[in-house]
Design a protein around this motif. Structure first.
Motif, PDB file in Angstrom:
ATOM      1  N   TRP A  31       0.859  -0.864   0.022  1.00 37.14           N
ATOM      2  CA  TRP A  31       0.051  -0.035   0.031  1.00 37.14           C
ATOM      3  C   TRP A  31       0.848   1.355  -0.004  1.00 37.14           C
ATOM      4  O   TRP A  31       2.086   1.128   0.353  1.00 37.14           O
ATOM      5  CB  TRP A  31      -0.925  -0.086   1.357  1.00 37.14           C
ATOM      6  N   ILE A  47      -2.324   3.484  -3.532  1.00 35.90           N
ATOM      7  CA  ILE A  47      -3.184   2.345  -2.701  1.00 35.90           C
ATOM      8  C   ILE A  47      -3.438   2.991  -1.420  1.00 35.90           C
ATOM      9  O   ILE A  47      -2.273   2.826  -0.629  1.00 35.90           O
ATOM     10  CB  ILE A  47      -2.750   1.033  -3.088  1.00 35.90           C
ATOM     11  N   SER A  49      -4.835   1.799   1.702  1.00 32.14           N
ATOM     12  CA  SER A  49      -4.942   0.781   2.431  1.00 32.14           C
ATOM     13  C   SER A  49      -4.589  -0.511   2.204  1.00 32.14           C
ATOM     14  O   SER A  49      -4.408  -0.863   0.900  1.00 32.14           O
ATOM     15  CB  SER A  49      -6.522   0.670   3.219  1.00 32.14           C
ATOM     16  N   ARG A  51      -3.678  -3.860   0.717  1.00 25.82           N
ATOM     17  CA  ARG A  51      -4.305  -4.895  -0.159  1.00 25.82           C
ATOM     18  C   ARG A  51      -3.260  -6.102  -0.742  1.00 25.82           C
ATOM     19  O   ARG A  51      -2.044  -5.781  -0.662  1.00 25.82           O
ATOM     20  CB  ARG A  51      -4.505  -4.090  -1.660  1.00 25.82           C
TER      21      ARG A  51
END
Length: 89
Positions: A31, A47, A49, A51
């Motif tokens: 992230w 990104i 949060s 993943r």
């Protein structure tokens, strides 16, 4: 980040504005800032949060060590192979 998952990470690394984690069950997360592709997902999208990062089938094994710098990331696989992404690839 109220909706971010709690990661049972055994290995976590952060570059300047991005992070990666390998959990105890060998799930690989990423992230953060991705302007140079340092998150390793083949995009330049940020990104917000954690993943799950699915590695391509051309990379054998599973990640055991990860390291990050300003705008790059390096992953050591259990086979001893290295893969990297980001600036100066």
């Amino acid at each position: 980040m109220p909706d971010a998952p709690l990661l049972p990470g055994v290995r976590v690394t952060c570059g300047s504005y991005h992070c990666m984690a390998i959990t105890t069950d060998l799930v690989f997360y990423h992230w953060g800032w991705n302007a140079y592709g340092q998150l390793g997902d083949g995009t330049l999208k940020n990104i917000g949060s954690p993943r799950v990062l699915e590695l391509t089938s051309s990379i054998p094994g599973f990640p055991v060590v990860v390291a990050s710098g300003y705008a790059h990331s390096i992953v050591v696989m259990q086979t001893g192979d290295l893969t990297y992404c980001g600036i100066n690839r």
